[in-house]
Scaffold this motif. Structure first.
Motif, PDB file in Angstrom:
ATOM      1  N   MET A 213       0.842  -1.179   0.000  1.00  0.00           N
ATOM      2  CA  MET A 213       0.000   0.000   0.000  1.00  0.00           C
ATOM      3  C   MET A 213       0.883   1.237   0.000  1.00  0.00           C
ATOM      4  N   ASN A 214       0.606   2.165  -0.921  1.00  0.00           N
ATOM      5  CA  ASN A 214       1.402   3.391  -0.938  1.00  0.00           C
ATOM      6  C   ASN A 214       0.895   4.368   0.116  1.00  0.00           C
ATOM      7  N   SER A 215       1.532   5.524   0.199  1.00  0.00           N
ATOM      8  CA  SER A 215       1.251   6.451   1.283  1.00  0.00           C
ATOM      9  C   SER A 215      -0.138   7.071   1.197  1.00  0.00           C
ATOM     10  N   THR A 216      -0.817   6.931   0.046  1.00  0.00           N
ATOM     11  CA  THR A 216      -2.183   7.440  -0.070  1.00  0.00           C
ATOM     12  C   THR A 216      -3.213   6.328  -0.013  1.00  0.00           C
ATOM     13  N   GLY A 217      -2.777   5.110   0.293  1.00  0.00           N
ATOM     14  CA  GLY A 217      -3.706   4.018   0.541  1.00  0.00           C
ATOM     15  C   GLY A 217      -4.017   3.139  -0.640  1.00  0.00           C
ATOM     16  N   PHE A 218      -3.414   3.376  -1.793  1.00  0.00           N
ATOM     17  CA  PHE A 218      -3.705   2.568  -2.978  1.00  0.00           C
ATOM     18  C   PHE A 218      -2.765   1.373  -3.055  1.00  0.00           C
ATOM     19  N   LEU A 219      -3.311   0.230  -3.474  1.00  0.00           N
ATOM     20  CA  LEU A 219      -2.539  -0.989  -3.597  1.00  0.00           C
ATOM     21  C   LEU A 219      -1.735  -0.973  -4.889  1.00  0.00           C
ATOM     22  N   PHE A 236      -9.503   1.162  -4.838  1.00  0.00           N
ATOM     23  CA  PHE A 236      -9.856   2.372  -4.118  1.00  0.00           C
ATOM     24  C   PHE A 236      -8.866   2.554  -2.968  1.00  0.00           C
ATOM     25  N   ALA A 237      -8.762   3.782  -2.471  1.00  0.00           N
ATOM     26  CA  ALA A 237      -7.852   4.043  -1.355  1.00  0.00           C
ATOM     27  C   ALA A 237      -8.278   3.230  -0.134  1.00  0.00           C
ATOM     28  N   TYR A 238      -7.326   2.556   0.462  1.00  0.00           N
ATOM     29  CA  TYR A 238      -7.524   1.775   1.689  1.00  0.00           C
ATOM     30  C   TYR A 238      -8.596   0.705   1.503  1.00  0.00           C
ATOM     31  N   GLU A 239      -8.627   0.118   0.307  1.00  0.00           N
ATOM     32  CA  GLU A 239      -9.654  -0.884   0.032  1.00  0.00           C
ATOM     33  C   GLU A 239      -9.332  -2.217   0.701  1.00  0.00           C
ATOM     34  N   TYR A 240      -8.021  -2.533   0.832  1.00  0.00           N
ATOM     35  CA  TYR A 240      -7.634  -3.862   1.309  1.00  0.00           C
ATOM     36  C   TYR A 240      -6.974  -3.790   2.688  1.00  0.00           C
ATOM     37  N   ASN A 241      -7.349  -4.753   3.541  1.00  0.00           N
ATOM     38  CA  ASN A 241      -6.754  -4.859   4.875  1.00  0.00           C
ATOM     39  C   ASN A 241      -5.606  -5.846   4.931  1.00  0.00           C
ATOM     40  N   GLY A 242      -5.569  -6.795   4.040  1.00  0.00           N
ATOM     41  CA  GLY A 242      -4.513  -7.785   4.051  1.00  0.00           C
ATOM     42  C   GLY A 242      -4.454  -8.528   2.740  1.00  0.00           C
ATOM     43  N   CYS A 251      -4.768 -12.822  -3.334  1.00  0.00           N
ATOM     44  CA  CYS A 251      -6.053 -12.656  -2.667  1.00  0.00           C
ATOM     45  C   CYS A 251      -5.949 -11.510  -1.667  1.00  0.00           C
ATOM     46  N   GLY A 252      -7.057 -10.805  -1.477  1.00  0.00           N
ATOM     47  CA  GLY A 252      -7.068  -9.699  -0.542  1.00  0.00           C
ATOM     48  C   GLY A 252      -8.321  -9.681   0.299  1.00  0.00           C
ATOM     49  N   ILE A 253      -8.186  -9.174   1.538  1.00  0.00           N
ATOM     50  CA  ILE A 253      -9.338  -8.987   2.424  1.00  0.00           C
ATOM     51  C   ILE A 253      -9.846  -7.557   2.228  1.00  0.00           C
ATOM     52  N   LEU A 254     -11.113  -7.411   1.880  1.00  0.00           N
ATOM     53  CA  LEU A 254     -11.703  -6.098   1.682  1.00  0.00           C
ATOM     54  C   LEU A 254     -11.950  -5.426   3.029  1.00  0.00           C
ATOM     55  N   ARG A 255     -11.519  -4.199   3.119  1.00  0.00           N
ATOM     56  CA  ARG A 255     -11.646  -3.466   4.366  1.00  0.00           C
ATOM     57  C   ARG A 255     -13.109  -3.204   4.732  1.00  0.00           C
ATOM     58  N   MET A 256     -13.975  -3.119   3.734  1.00  0.00           N
ATOM     59  CA  MET A 256     -15.371  -2.762   3.968  1.00  0.00           C
ATOM     60  C   MET A 256     -16.116  -3.822   4.764  1.00  0.00           C
ATOM     61  N   ASN A 257     -15.924  -5.114   4.429  1.00  0.00           N
ATOM     62  CA  ASN A 257     -16.694  -6.172   5.085  1.00  0.00           C
ATOM     63  C   ASN A 257     -15.858  -7.410   5.416  1.00  0.00           C
ATOM     64  N   TYR A 258     -14.554  -7.346   5.204  1.00  0.00           N
ATOM     65  CA  TYR A 258     -13.627  -8.428   5.537  1.00  0.00           C
ATOM     66  C   TYR A 258     -13.877  -9.710   4.739  1.00  0.00           C
ATOM     67  N   THR A 259     -14.557  -9.602   3.606  1.00  0.00           N
ATOM     68  CA  THR A 259     -14.651 -10.734   2.696  1.00  0.00           C
ATOM     69  C   THR A 259     -13.399 -10.758   1.818  1.00  0.00           C
ATOM     70  N   PHE A 356      -5.639   3.192   9.499  1.00  0.00           N
ATOM     71  CA  PHE A 356      -4.766   4.112   8.768  1.00  0.00           C
ATOM     72  C   PHE A 356      -5.456   4.625   7.513  1.00  0.00           C
ATOM     73  N   SER A 357      -6.674   5.087   7.704  1.00  0.00           N
ATOM     74  CA  SER A 357      -7.370   5.680   6.563  1.00  0.00           C
ATOM     75  C   SER A 357      -6.740   6.994   6.167  1.00  0.00           C
ATOM     76  N   VAL A 358      -5.916   7.568   7.057  1.00  0.00           N
ATOM     77  CA  VAL A 358      -5.097   8.717   6.692  1.00  0.00           C
ATOM     78  C   VAL A 358      -3.664   8.233   6.624  1.00  0.00           C
ATOM     79  N   GLY A 359      -3.095   8.155   5.431  1.00  0.00           N
ATOM     80  CA  GLY A 359      -1.748   7.661   5.264  1.00  0.00           C
ATOM     81  C   GLY A 359      -0.749   8.705   5.674  1.00  0.00           C
ATOM     82  N   VAL A 360       0.366   8.267   6.217  1.00  0.00           N
ATOM     83  CA  VAL A 360       1.433   9.181   6.613  1.00  0.00           C
ATOM     84  C   VAL A 360       2.706   8.751   5.926  1.00  0.00           C
ATOM     85  N   ALA A 361       3.365   9.659   5.245  1.00  0.00           N
ATOM     86  CA  ALA A 361       4.609   9.340   4.553  1.00  0.00           C
ATOM     87  C   ALA A 361       5.671  10.337   4.965  1.00  0.00           C
TER      88      ALA A 361
END
Length: 794
Positions: A213-219, A236-242, A251-259, A356-361
């Motif tokens: 994930m970059n500093s603005t949350g995009f994968l 989308f920004a901060y779309e994935y949690n893992g 494969c990725g876990i969606l931050r919205m509903n963890y599917t 970390f919906s607000v990225g810090v770089a």
């Protein structure tokens, strides 16, 4: 969009960013395959392993496709994180001081041990295993088939690391840039070049690609894209949690509903099996993925490469509940995970993931910018202002913490082991790290794993003694010992005085209190010996090892609480003035003395052969052999003990001698070479004490003030067959049925104290001979041979 900040505000924000980058991010993101509690190993068989929840010990259990039931993994110890690869997996013990590797037969091998350099996370790629250390956040790497692990510059500091097929990547702490290393240089170089100057806050690797994930949350994903594994379906920004990266899929876990969503793999990853399920974490095999479900913490696997007929894709594996994150003792920055106390069974907490919906770089140069997604809302701006304010407070707290560490020195305890009471040789052991190799097949394919937690747990600072020992209040132990009165003093140990005590519930205990001293050096020595003994005894359980009841750690006070040994130390029975003339003592029989020797030998044999990792006691002596109410002998005092390689090889780094004068191995003392045979020498001296009744060092009228060793006194007589001249007169000459047993003990002792370790017997040989010697006390003369040839050495 960027919000420029100038003047005094820029200085404050710069301080906040610097602190967050150096402190919060490294301890708050799950990093690639790091700090996970679920792992996949594959090769000959597919194996899924997890750290079990809701148990006092956070141990590992595995399921393998060739096994019907879950497989308990030895040792029965707590672990913070695990990572898997080809034909094996690796795990960091709670506290971060030890790294173990298990092969496909589940045989453990220790790769790393150190009290001063603790591991906070581990990752596995192909045959290479890498970990991050606390404090410096340097990378250490090991290879299962070689000690020549490929790794980055030793001075580089990393926020996170992850591994793929023959390579590893990490995020530099100084710049948030990605660098890669390993045997697969082509793909490592391609991935590093692909990320270029992009700043990222986490990294996941697997197969021949990596994502972060970059500093603005995009994968962003870089590397091989032969099967579409880089083609992110939406971004989308901060779309994935893992994330979890296999050899040809992601494969990725969606931050919205963890599917979970998957891409790549030539479109063969059907998500119908997991539709509607939410996951805590996911890991990937070659061409399959496994996930830890949020509903009941069960494990399911799916994908074209999943081949189990008994547990097809989408069905729960027969594993117990798996922890959703490591159980840690430190304060959680972003709160505690729900059900944490139950899941950790009271031994620590699982930290809630930070948002970390607000990225810090970190900025490349002034002016300072805080990066946010484009078109921030009014609420987001307010949140940003609150973030800066809270960060400023955190910065002040962090500075205070650093000042406190520097002032008190508590941050610099390097876990060097203090030496023993009684006349001792001082120790300055430099090496507490030992490396060994495992047997893992090399393969160009490898799974990688990701976690919803998206941060590295601060496992390196976790308690290393909370699993089995009861914690006492200092006031309880003051009351138990009548304020540590002299009338309750019963001895001394590796870091202080031992008192008899009686707890409020009626239990009789022995309480060792660390000696008090205003000098920092003495405090640190007390602290090191305390941690050493607590670390070993809290995980060792054997009939012939003294049992730890609990501990107390308040302010400068360090106390250990043991079960009370009613009959005291063997040293007192043999040498105390009050016992010397007691010919009626229970210990004044050859059968009892041989039994005590056998008990002690069995305890040491357990340390050498069955403890994982094996342990060298380093201070075997008669005062460290205690006798309980049933006259069972137990080995005590682990203040000098060390873990060691499974082979009897020499330590690869210099190690200055430690131990007690008269018992210390002369080869160890003279050459600084420590092996298990150093304990054998100490036990040999104890055997001679039992035979002769003499101290390890004693004065004779012939020598004047010069002490004589019991070795020099007894061995010449044993060699020429004049054993009767040196036997303890309090016991008398052995009866006919005892004579061969005593003689066998004498020959065993003579071989134990040989000047060269290679000529001494192993503890298994010693136990065997002492069993024969004890049996000789109850059977006829013809049933046993005591020839010197019966003693083995290697």
């Amino acid at each position: 969009m960027t919000l420029p900040i100038s003047g005094a505000g820029a200085v404050i924000v710069a301080a906040v960013i610097s602190l967050i980058t150096s402190v919060l991010l490294p301890f708050s993101h799950a990093l690639g395959s790091s700090a996970t509690t679920l792992a996949v190993a594959y090769g000959a068989n597919i194996t899924i392993c997890g750290i079990v929840a809701s148990q006092p010990i956070q141990r590992i259990q595995c399921w393998s496709e060739n096994q019907l039931a879950p497989i308990p993994i030895s040792p029965n110890a707590s672990f913070n994180s695990i990572a898997g690869g080809v034909n094996g997996f690796t795990g960091v013990e709670t506290g971060g001081f030890s790294l173990l590797f298990w092969n496909s037969s589940f045989q453990p091998k220790r790769l790393f041990f150190s009290y001063s350099t603790l591991l906070t996370t581990v990752t596995m790629g192909d045959t290479q295993i890498c970990g991050l250390t606390n404090g410096t956040q340097n990378v250490k790497c090991w290879r299962d088939d070689s000690n020549l692990a490929k790794q980055p510059n030793g001075s580089s500091q990393f926020m996170s690391i992850s591994s793929g097929s023959g390579f590893s990547c990490g995020i530099l702490k100084s710049s948030n840039r990605v660098i890669c290393w390993g045997n697969n240089r082509d793909i490592a170089s391609a991935i590093q070049s692909g990320f270029g100057n992009i700043t990222v806050v986490n990294i996941f690797a697997g197969g021949k690609h990596a994502c972060g994930m970059n500093s603005t949350g995009f994968l962003i994903c870089k590397g091989d894209n032969e099967n579409g594994q880089l083609d992110i379906p939406s971004n989308f920004a901060y779309e994935y949690n893992g994330l979890a990266l296999g050899v040809n899929h992601t494969c990725g876990i969606l931050r919205m509903n963890y599917t979970v969503v998957c891409w790549g793999g030539n479109g063969e990853f059907s998500m119908n099996l997991t539709k509607g399920l939410s996951f805590e974490s996911i890991v990937a095999g070659l061409d399959f993925t496994c996930g830890l479900t949020s509903g009941n913490f069960s494990v399911i696997c799916w994908g074209p490469g999943w081949s189990s007929n008994m547990y097809p894709s989408g069905t729960e594996l027969p594993l117990p509940m798996i922890l959703p994150g490591p159980c840690v003792q430190n304060v959680c920055d972003c709160g505690v995970y729900p059900q944490s106390k139950t899941l950790c069974s009271g031994n620590g907490n699982i930290c809630r993931p930070c948002d970390f919906s607000v990225g810090v770089a970190p900025p490349p140069s002034p002016p300072v910018f805080i990066m946010v997604p484009s078109s921030p809302s009014k609420g987001l701006r307010k949140g940003l202002l609150a973030f800066v304010i809270v960060g400023s407070v955190g910065a002040i707290a962090g500075i205070c913490t650093v000042v406190y560490c520097l002032w008190t020195g508590v941050c610099f305890g390097k876990k060097k082991i203090h030496n023993s009471v009684q006349p001792t040789i001082s120790t300055n052991n430099v090496a507490q790290q030992c490396y060994s190799s495992g047997q893992v097949s090399r393969s160009s394919t490898l799974r990688r794993q990701g976690s919803r937690l998206m941060r590295r747990q601060r496992s390196g600072t976790s308690s290393i003694h909370g699993d089995r020992a009861e914690e006492f209040q200092f006031s309880e132990l003051v009351a138990a010992t009548d304020n540590f009165s002299l009338k309750n003093k019963i001895g001394a140990g590796s870091f202080g005085v031992v008192y008899k005590g009686k707890l409020a519930d009626g239990r009789e205990v022995a309480i060792k209190r660390g000696e008090m001293s205003p000098k920092m050096k003495k405090f640190l020595e007390k602290e090191r010996a305390f941690e050493s003994e607590l670390t070993f005894l809290s995980r060792l359980h054997h009939k012939h090892l003294v049992r730890l009841v609990g501990y107390c750690e308040e302010m400068d006070e360090r106390l250990l609480v043991y079960e009370f040994m009613k009959n005291g130390a063997l040293y007192d029975h043999l040498h105390d003035k009050n016992n010397v003339e007691k010919s009626s003592s229970v210990v004044n029989s050859w059968k009892m003395r041989i039994k005590i020797a056998l008990d002690a030998a069995r305890g040491i044999e357990y340390l050498h052969n069955y403890a994982v990792p094996p342990i060298i006691h380093r201070d075997i002596k008669s005062s460290n052999i205690l006798i309980d109410a049933n006259w069972i002998a137990r080995v005590s005092d682990f203040g000098l003990s060390l873990m060691w390689p499974e082979t009897d090889a020499r330590f690869s780094q210099p190690m200055r001698a430690a131990g007690t004068v008269g018992y210390i191995d002369p080869e160890y003392y003279g050459l600084n070479v420590l092996t298990a045979k150093s304990d054998v020498y100490g036990l040999g001296v104890v055997l001679l004490e039992l035979l002769t009744g003499k101290r390890a060092l004693f004065k004779t009228s012939e020598n004047g003030d010069m002490p004589m060793s019991v070795v020099d006194f007894a061995v010449p007589a044993i060699m020429v067959g004049e054993l009767n001249k040196i036997l303890d007169p309090r016991v008398g000459l052995p009866e006919l049925r005892e004579a061969e047993g005593v003689e066998l003990v004498a020959y065993t002792a003579m071989h134990c104290v040989h000047l060269e370790g290679k000529h001494r017997p192993t503890m298994t040989d010693i136990v065997s001979n002492l069993e024969r010697a004890l049996a000789a006390c109850d059977v006829s003369h013809d049933s046993i041979s005591s020839s010197p040839d019966s003693i083995k050495s290697d």
